[in-house]
Design a protein around this motif. Structure first.
Motif, PDB file in Angstrom:
ATOM      1  N   PRO A   1       7.436  10.284   2.329  1.00 43.05           N
ATOM      2  CA  PRO A   1       8.944  10.682   2.303  1.00 43.05           C
ATOM      3  C   PRO A   1       9.295  11.986   2.582  1.00 43.05           C
ATOM      4  O   PRO A   1      10.154  12.384   3.066  1.00 43.05           O
ATOM      5  CB  PRO A   1       9.505   9.796   1.345  1.00 43.05           C
ATOM      6  CG  PRO A   1       8.516   8.946   0.858  1.00 43.05           C
ATOM      7  CD  PRO A   1       7.233   9.406   1.231  1.00 43.05           C
ATOM      8  N   LEU A   2       8.417  12.958   1.842  1.00 40.83           N
ATOM      9  CA  LEU A   2       8.664  14.264   1.969  1.00 40.83           C
ATOM     10  C   LEU A   2       8.700  14.994   3.237  1.00 40.83           C
ATOM     11  O   LEU A   2       9.106  16.024   3.572  1.00 40.83           O
ATOM     12  CB  LEU A   2       7.922  15.189   0.908  1.00 40.83           C
ATOM     13  CG  LEU A   2       7.857  14.696  -0.536  1.00 40.83           C
ATOM     14  CD1 LEU A   2       6.686  15.458  -1.551  1.00 40.83           C
ATOM     15  CD2 LEU A   2       9.135  15.148  -0.931  1.00 40.83           C
TER      16      LEU A   2
ATOM     17  N   PHE B   1      -6.728   4.570   0.586  1.00 40.32           N
ATOM     18  CA  PHE B   1      -5.310   4.545   1.259  1.00 40.32           C
ATOM     19  C   PHE B   1      -4.491   5.795   0.902  1.00 40.32           C
ATOM     20  O   PHE B   1      -4.551   5.805  -0.317  1.00 40.32           O
ATOM     21  CB  PHE B   1      -4.616   3.366   1.222  1.00 40.32           C
ATOM     22  CG  PHE B   1      -3.273   3.189   1.698  1.00 40.32           C
ATOM     23  CD1 PHE B   1      -2.877   2.940   2.743  1.00 40.32           C
ATOM     24  CD2 PHE B   1      -1.937   3.741   0.734  1.00 40.32           C
ATOM     25  CE1 PHE B   1      -1.787   3.178   3.206  1.00 40.32           C
ATOM     26  CE2 PHE B   1      -0.660   3.741   1.324  1.00 40.32           C
ATOM     27  CZ  PHE B   1      -0.682   3.502   2.824  1.00 40.32           C
ATOM     28  N   HIS B   2      -3.937   6.377   1.812  1.00 35.91           N
ATOM     29  CA  HIS B   2      -2.851   7.432   1.443  1.00 35.91           C
ATOM     30  C   HIS B   2      -2.037   7.419   2.321  1.00 35.91           C
ATOM     31  O   HIS B   2      -2.073   7.164   3.774  1.00 35.91           O
ATOM     32  CB  HIS B   2      -3.478   8.783   1.098  1.00 35.91           C
ATOM     33  CG  HIS B   2      -4.269   9.148   2.497  1.00 35.91           C
ATOM     34  ND1 HIS B   2      -3.611   9.796   3.473  1.00 35.91           N
ATOM     35  CD2 HIS B   2      -5.482   9.215   2.736  1.00 35.91           C
ATOM     36  CE1 HIS B   2      -4.690  10.184   4.267  1.00 35.91           C
ATOM     37  NE2 HIS B   2      -5.586   9.909   3.783  1.00 35.91           N
ATOM     38  N   ARG B   3      -0.604   7.741   2.115  1.00 37.12           N
ATOM     39  CA  ARG B   3       0.635   7.966   3.152  1.00 37.12           C
ATOM     40  C   ARG B   3       0.000   9.345   3.880  1.00 37.12           C
ATOM     41  O   ARG B   3      -0.468  10.120   3.609  1.00 37.12           O
ATOM     42  CB  ARG B   3       1.726   8.330   2.153  1.00 37.12           C
ATOM     43  CG  ARG B   3       2.318   7.213   1.571  1.00 37.12           C
ATOM     44  CD  ARG B   3       3.330   7.685   0.577  1.00 37.12           C
ATOM     45  NE  ARG B   3       3.949   6.487  -0.064  1.00 37.12           N
ATOM     46  CZ  ARG B   3       4.974   6.680  -1.087  1.00 37.12           C
ATOM     47  NH1 ARG B   3       5.631   8.013  -1.371  1.00 37.12           N
ATOM     48  NH2 ARG B   3       5.777   5.637  -1.705  1.00 37.12           N
ATOM     49  N   ARG B   4       0.411   9.100   5.264  1.00 39.05           N
ATOM     50  CA  ARG B   4       0.267  10.274   5.892  1.00 39.05           C
ATOM     51  C   ARG B   4       1.565  11.328   6.165  1.00 39.05           C
ATOM     52  O   ARG B   4       2.487  10.760   5.961  1.00 39.05           O
ATOM     53  CB  ARG B   4      -0.170   9.924   7.491  1.00 39.05           C
ATOM     54  CG  ARG B   4       0.532   8.878   7.987  1.00 39.05           C
ATOM     55  CD  ARG B   4       0.011   8.043   9.237  1.00 39.05           C
ATOM     56  NE  ARG B   4       0.873   7.138  10.079  1.00 39.05           N
ATOM     57  CZ  ARG B   4       0.657   6.937  11.307  1.00 39.05           C
ATOM     58  NH1 ARG B   4      -0.389   7.276  11.964  1.00 39.05           N
ATOM     59  NH2 ARG B   4       1.367   5.863  11.635  1.00 39.05           N
ATOM     60  N   SER B   5       1.008  12.535   6.531  1.00 36.86           N
ATOM     61  CA  SER B   5       2.144  13.495   6.574  1.00 36.86           C
ATOM     62  C   SER B   5       2.757  13.508   7.873  1.00 36.86           C
ATOM     63  O   SER B   5       3.733  14.188   8.219  1.00 36.86           O
ATOM     64  CB  SER B   5       1.513  14.829   6.482  1.00 36.86           C
ATOM     65  OG  SER B   5       0.405  15.223   7.273  1.00 36.86           O
TER      66      SER B   5
ATOM     67  N   LEU C   1       0.903  -1.286  -0.189  1.00 41.30           N
ATOM     68  CA  LEU C   1      -0.102   0.079  -0.100  1.00 41.30           C
ATOM     69  C   LEU C   1       0.729   1.158   0.039  1.00 41.30           C
ATOM     70  O   LEU C   1       0.677   2.308  -0.800  1.00 41.30           O
ATOM     71  CB  LEU C   1      -1.010  -0.069   1.229  1.00 41.30           C
ATOM     72  CG  LEU C   1      -2.064  -1.124   1.338  1.00 41.30           C
ATOM     73  CD1 LEU C   1      -2.701  -1.204   2.498  1.00 41.30           C
ATOM     74  CD2 LEU C   1      -2.889  -0.909  -0.132  1.00 41.30           C
ATOM     75  N   TRP C   2       1.784   1.193   0.674  1.00 44.05           N
ATOM     76  CA  TRP C   2       2.779   2.420   1.095  1.00 44.05           C
ATOM     77  C   TRP C   2       3.667   2.673  -0.376  1.00 44.05           C
ATOM     78  O   TRP C   2       3.621   3.710  -0.780  1.00 44.05           O
ATOM     79  CB  TRP C   2       3.712   2.252   1.897  1.00 44.05           C
ATOM     80  CG  TRP C   2       4.935   3.456   2.127  1.00 44.05           C
ATOM     81  CD1 TRP C   2       4.561   4.437   3.115  1.00 44.05           C
ATOM     82  CD2 TRP C   2       6.134   3.691   1.534  1.00 44.05           C
ATOM     83  NE1 TRP C   2       5.528   5.201   2.915  1.00 44.05           N
ATOM     84  CE2 TRP C   2       6.476   4.740   1.873  1.00 44.05           C
ATOM     85  CE3 TRP C   2       6.748   2.861   0.710  1.00 44.05           C
ATOM     86  CZ2 TRP C   2       7.777   5.414   1.685  1.00 44.05           C
ATOM     87  CZ3 TRP C   2       7.935   3.322   0.267  1.00 44.05           C
ATOM     88  CH2 TRP C   2       8.488   4.735   0.730  1.00 44.05           C
ATOM     89  N   ALA C   3       4.020   1.822  -1.072  1.00 43.55           N
ATOM     90  CA  ALA C   3       4.340   1.780  -2.397  1.00 43.55           C
ATOM     91  C   ALA C   3       3.480   2.311  -3.395  1.00 43.55           C
ATOM     92  O   ALA C   3       4.013   3.092  -4.439  1.00 43.55           O
ATOM     93  CB  ALA C   3       5.029   0.459  -2.892  1.00 43.55           C
TER      94      ALA C   3
ATOM     95  N   CYS D   1       9.952   5.477   6.699  1.00 44.32           N
ATOM     96  CA  CYS D   1       8.637   6.096   6.217  1.00 44.32           C
ATOM     97  C   CYS D   1       7.757   4.995   6.025  1.00 44.32           C
ATOM     98  O   CYS D   1       6.565   5.092   6.089  1.00 44.32           O
ATOM     99  CB  CYS D   1       8.970   6.985   4.972  1.00 44.32           C
ATOM    100  SG  CYS D   1       9.694   8.409   5.233  1.00 44.32           S
ATOM    101  N   ARG D   2       8.314   3.834   5.398  1.00 41.53           N
ATOM    102  CA  ARG D   2       7.290   2.659   5.216  1.00 41.53           C
ATOM    103  C   ARG D   2       6.711   2.071   6.158  1.00 41.53           C
ATOM    104  O   ARG D   2       5.501   1.674   6.298  1.00 41.53           O
ATOM    105  CB  ARG D   2       8.394   1.559   4.300  1.00 41.53           C
ATOM    106  CG  ARG D   2       7.383   0.549   3.593  1.00 41.53           C
ATOM    107  CD  ARG D   2       8.173  -0.363   2.837  1.00 41.53           C
ATOM    108  NE  ARG D   2       9.341  -0.919   3.357  1.00 41.53           N
ATOM    109  CZ  ARG D   2      10.612  -0.830   2.785  1.00 41.53           C
ATOM    110  NH1 ARG D   2      10.978  -0.397   1.770  1.00 41.53           N
ATOM    111  NH2 ARG D   2      11.616  -1.452   3.186  1.00 41.53           N
ATOM    112  N   LEU D   3       7.531   1.813   7.310  1.00 40.13           N
ATOM    113  CA  LEU D   3       7.256   1.268   8.591  1.00 40.13           C
ATOM    114  C   LEU D   3       6.146   2.158   9.144  1.00 40.13           C
ATOM    115  O   LEU D   3       5.112   1.926   9.742  1.00 40.13           O
ATOM    116  CB  LEU D   3       8.188   0.991   9.338  1.00 40.13           C
ATOM    117  CG  LEU D   3       7.848   0.010  10.578  1.00 40.13           C
ATOM    118  CD1 LEU D   3       9.265  -0.383  11.155  1.00 40.13           C
ATOM    119  CD2 LEU D   3       7.136   0.424  11.525  1.00 40.13           C
TER     120      LEU D   3
END
Length: 289
Positions: free
Chosen positions: A244-245, A196-200, A126-128, A237-239
């Protein structure tokens, strides 16, 4: 080589969701008398809550996968890491449970704690993808892809996985864990569909644990300046399921809070930032600020 006598378990029952883990821990924390058996703990937790599912799956997960319960002859007791988690705010509690579940499985012990393998692989995929709508068809496709990866990662235990078949229920059980994270990584968009989205941002507790885990598992030395390489940034960041920004912002937020474990490196340059770990971090170390 792994033993072929026992089928490996990857299935995620909904009844093992993290909120039920925390309810089990609280039952034990506030028990007025010693709780002698696992069944007694399961029954008491069920009586004290409004859940329709029993608590044996969550209790088993807390004990075997997460190391939050012990069962000496005197009865069921909370471990030191369980007390640390219970003393944190709710969003941090779920971050810490996420960390424990993600790192529980190890390729060195291939056939143990295999539910953790499924959860980790799902999170990594999901992160990828960065952002994806998890409708029924997408979840089925992801489940099949993870099933294919399972055949590759567990070749040494081929007899033990011969009859294993991952289903959509396993995927949905894992998604229950992700749904409890805050700031969120899953948002409901339609019925039975999540975005799903990466979080800030994540908790500093999760960030320091993830960064420490990346350095520790790579064999990094303590008390020496070590470059924060692109690989370490990605692993951390993946964990954390972090954009990553936002890595440098989270690092700047975390460093002043945990100077007893980590400091900025004494050098920097065109290669990037350096840090110096004085000791690697475990959840038990987070009882103090």
């Amino acid at each position: 080589m792994a033993s072929a006598s026992k089928e490996l378990v990857f299935h995620f029952p909904i009844a093992a969701e993290p909120s039920k883990v925390l309810k089990t821990l609280r039952t034990l924390e506030y028990a007025e008398e010693p709780i002698l058996t696992a069944k007694e703990l399961d029954d008491l937790t069920f009586e004290q809550n409004t859940d329709t599912n029993r608590f044996n799956e969550a209790r088993s997960l807390a004990q075997i996968y997460l190391g939050l319960l012990e069962a000496p002859k005197s009865g069921i007791i909370l471990t030191p890491r369980a007390y640390v988690i219970l003393n944190k705010r709710e969003n941090i509690q779920y971050d810490l449970l996420h960390f424990l579940f993600t790192v529980a499985w190890s390729a060195k012990n291939l056939t143990q704690l295999t539910r953790s393998w499924f959860y980790r692989v799902l999170c990594e995929r999901l992160w990828a993808m960065q952002e994806i709508a998890l409708d029924l068809e997408t979840r089925r496709t992801l489940t099949q892809e993870i099933d294919n990866q399972l055949r590759l990662d567990f070749q040494e235990a081929s007899d033990s996985i011969a009859s294993v078949s991952l289903g959509i229920q396993t995927m949905d059980g894992a998604i229950e864990w992700l749904r409890h994270l805050s700031p969120v990584v899953l948002e409901a968009s339609e019925k039975r569909t999540w975005l799903f989205h990466r979080r800030s941002v994540c908790s500093p507790e999760l960030f320091i644990l993830a960064l420490s885990h990346s350095y520790q598992t790579s064999g990094a030395e303590l008390n020496m300046d070590v470059l924060i390489s692109p690989q370490r940034r990605e692993e951390t960041c993946r964990l954390c399921l972090l954009d990553p920004l936002q890595f440098d912002r989270m690092l700047d937020l975390t460093l002043p809070l945990y100077t007893r474990f980590i400091n900025p490196g004494t050098r920097s340059g065109s290669y990037g930032r350096f840090v110096r770990f004085h000791r690697f971090v475990a959840i038990e170390d987070l009882s103090l600020k």
